[in-house]
Design an enzyme around this catalytic site. Sequence first.
Site, PDB file in Angstrom:
ATOM      1  N   LEU A 115       1.060  -1.349   0.087  1.00 46.90           N
ATOM      2  CA  LEU A 115      -0.197   0.172   0.053  1.00 46.90           C
ATOM      3  C   LEU A 115       1.007   1.340  -0.009  1.00 46.90           C
ATOM      4  O   LEU A 115       0.369   2.209  -0.429  1.00 46.90           O
ATOM      5  CB  LEU A 115      -0.748   0.014   1.168  1.00 46.90           C
ATOM      6  CG  LEU A 115      -1.898  -1.024   1.251  1.00 46.90           C
ATOM      7  CD1 LEU A 115      -2.624  -0.872   2.616  1.00 46.90           C
ATOM      8  CD2 LEU A 115      -3.056  -0.931  -0.033  1.00 46.90           C
ATOM      9  N   ASP A 128      -3.185  14.738  15.375  1.00 51.06           N
ATOM     10  CA  ASP A 128      -3.106  14.729  13.912  1.00 51.06           C
ATOM     11  C   ASP A 128      -4.083  14.393  13.082  1.00 51.06           C
ATOM     12  O   ASP A 128      -4.093  13.940  11.888  1.00 51.06           O
ATOM     13  CB  ASP A 128      -1.766  13.759  13.510  1.00 51.06           C
ATOM     14  CG  ASP A 128      -1.107  14.222  12.119  1.00 51.06           C
ATOM     15  OD1 ASP A 128      -1.013  15.276  11.795  1.00 51.06           O
ATOM     16  OD2 ASP A 128      -0.484  13.414  11.507  1.00 51.06           O
TER      17      ASP A 128
END
Length: 711
Positions: free
Chosen positions: A21, A137
């Site tokens: 990925l 985040d």
Amino acid sequence: MERLLPSDPSVIGGHRLAGRLGAGGMGVVYLARLPHGAWCALKVIRAEYADDPGLRARFRREAELATGLTARWTVPVVGADAEAREPWLATAYVPGPSLAEAVALHGPWPEAQLRGLGSALAEALDGVHTAGLVHRDVKPANVLLAADGPRLIDFGIARAVGATALTADGSVVGSPGYLSPEQARGRTVGPPSDVFSLGCVLAHTATGRPPFGTGGAAGVLYRTVHEEPDVDGVPEGLDRLIRRCLAKQPELRPSARELLDEFGEFGDFAADSWLPEGLPALVAVRAARVLDLPVPEPTVLSGPAPVEPAEAAEAPPSPTRRRLLVAGAALGVTAAGGLGAWWRWGPGNATANTGSARRTRHVVALLGSPDDALHQHQARGARLAVEQHNKDARRTVDLVLGTADDQGTAAGSAAAAARLAADPAVSVVIATGGNVTAPVALRPCTDAGLTVLFTRADTEDLNNVLTTTGLVLRPTQTLGPPAVLRYLNRVVKPARTVIVHDLATEKESLTVIRIATVHGKLDGETVVEDVAADADFTAAARRIAARPQDAVLFGGVRPDRAAACARALRDAGHRGARVAGEHVLGAPFLAVGEDWRIGAGYTDASADPRTKAFAAAFRARHGQAPGPWAAEAYDAVRFAAQGLASLGDDDRRALRAVLLRRPWQGITRRIAFDAVWQYFKAEEDAGAFLYRVTGGAARLVARSDDIGKET
């Protein structure tokens, strides 16, 4: 998704791998099947980085925190092993695009879909905060879109509320443009910080643009702390709520639970209409690509057949020697020291391995332009280091010095770095260029696992080294000019310092402004004086001179602009201290900058008491005094050499992890890196030097850690 490489394993922790990925300098994220057939995203940290105790501890913390989350719109952890040789963490796979990609492809979202998105993300954050965590985040790239709703991912920098900070004072963790003002200041953050970030995400999704603009991190952080967000275009029904989320003071923001009450439960939104028009098809296509994949076949690891004892006498040369022979043939380099078109062996290396057939030979490549005087100084310093190393009878490795010409351009640097990265003989690259040429060498070297040491470049673009193979051997612009900051605080002690914000080099100037104002690194009052890119400094100098004892910190980097500022201040009658960073040192400024103090990242080896032996050896070898950056390049080679000695004949990919393990003391500075985030650790402002301009030249005054003692 990419295919597995032949070197990839077939199974990790019982998970059958299907593809890649993504990959970075530190590890790989695989698409994998769990034993019962479900798909997962499996993050693996390479073994050479897992040897770093700090990184392993951070990975272990990520696994523990993520495992404890049960909120509906977060991604569950389905397995982890922080103690494996290559630690891994598996989470349920979300086969959809990120919110960042969706907005980029399909534009802003309507109000109804924004409310659904806000509801799900508020519920996710409420679960995070209830678990005693802060995500830290929240950004569009960390929101994945599935058919049944969004998912908040990546808790890699999340931590328990009240836990001790893992970052150095003044550093910023998170993604500029989506972090809170308190986070931008490097202060302790709590749940309200995540709410601010969610407000940024919703504003971006509503308008198609970040609420605090784009560009360099310094400018974005400054606007986050000091300016109002750009929310023009946010639907009227959500404008007030998003503005509350974006309040500068944490106590004025709503909680995640309050937001959930305002948005309503996500279940109130139809599953088939929560996404704007066009996005359901994109999500479906992404899901189909993965869900229809067959069970992957095992990968095959190929390698040489084992050598039988009877064949030992005819065994091929050692891997290191073979690397050099192959590379030499490819580059047209013969045993006599031939010269290729772009690469050359350094002089004095032909006999480097004499007397010890067992020593491993490593090529240290200098990347820079031979037309650059500062590269020439560094090449001479590096050559001296190599020659001294190879004369040491106690050495366990031999060094070969090579150079690669970057032609003084970014394109030339990228091309030369790609050739170095492809050469198996090269063990480490030392990038001698400045902020234009050196940083572009990072990507090709990282892709090849080749360590790059930066001696001179100080751009904040090099701060994000965690997923690269780069190590910066000096303080960067993120810390401002440490030596002059210490000079002002310990020697001058002004009641007020005026920071001249030169908009001709806005990005670099903003870095100085941020460190002095946002992070409060200057004692006393600070004010900012803006000067337009097309304006001279006359009007600003007159305003500054109205308080003639105020100190002045010039935030720009161009010598001609610094010269204009110096001239204007002199003519206006300013009498206070005047300081700037090393980039202003050029002929225009030196001609008019009398008595300015300059902070630099290099020493004058002939004037520095701690480099006398080096300066004497340099003169004996080269017949001249060492120039700027010569001693720093000498240190870079010696720093690399001690790492290579520990590496032996292992794969060069392991070198960076070896160099990160322990601090090393050179003649110019102590080289150490933060255990978690891996940036240069400027303890006592290590590696910063103070100069004074006098008689048209810059003369060393003191090392930064000595300022205030005798200065």
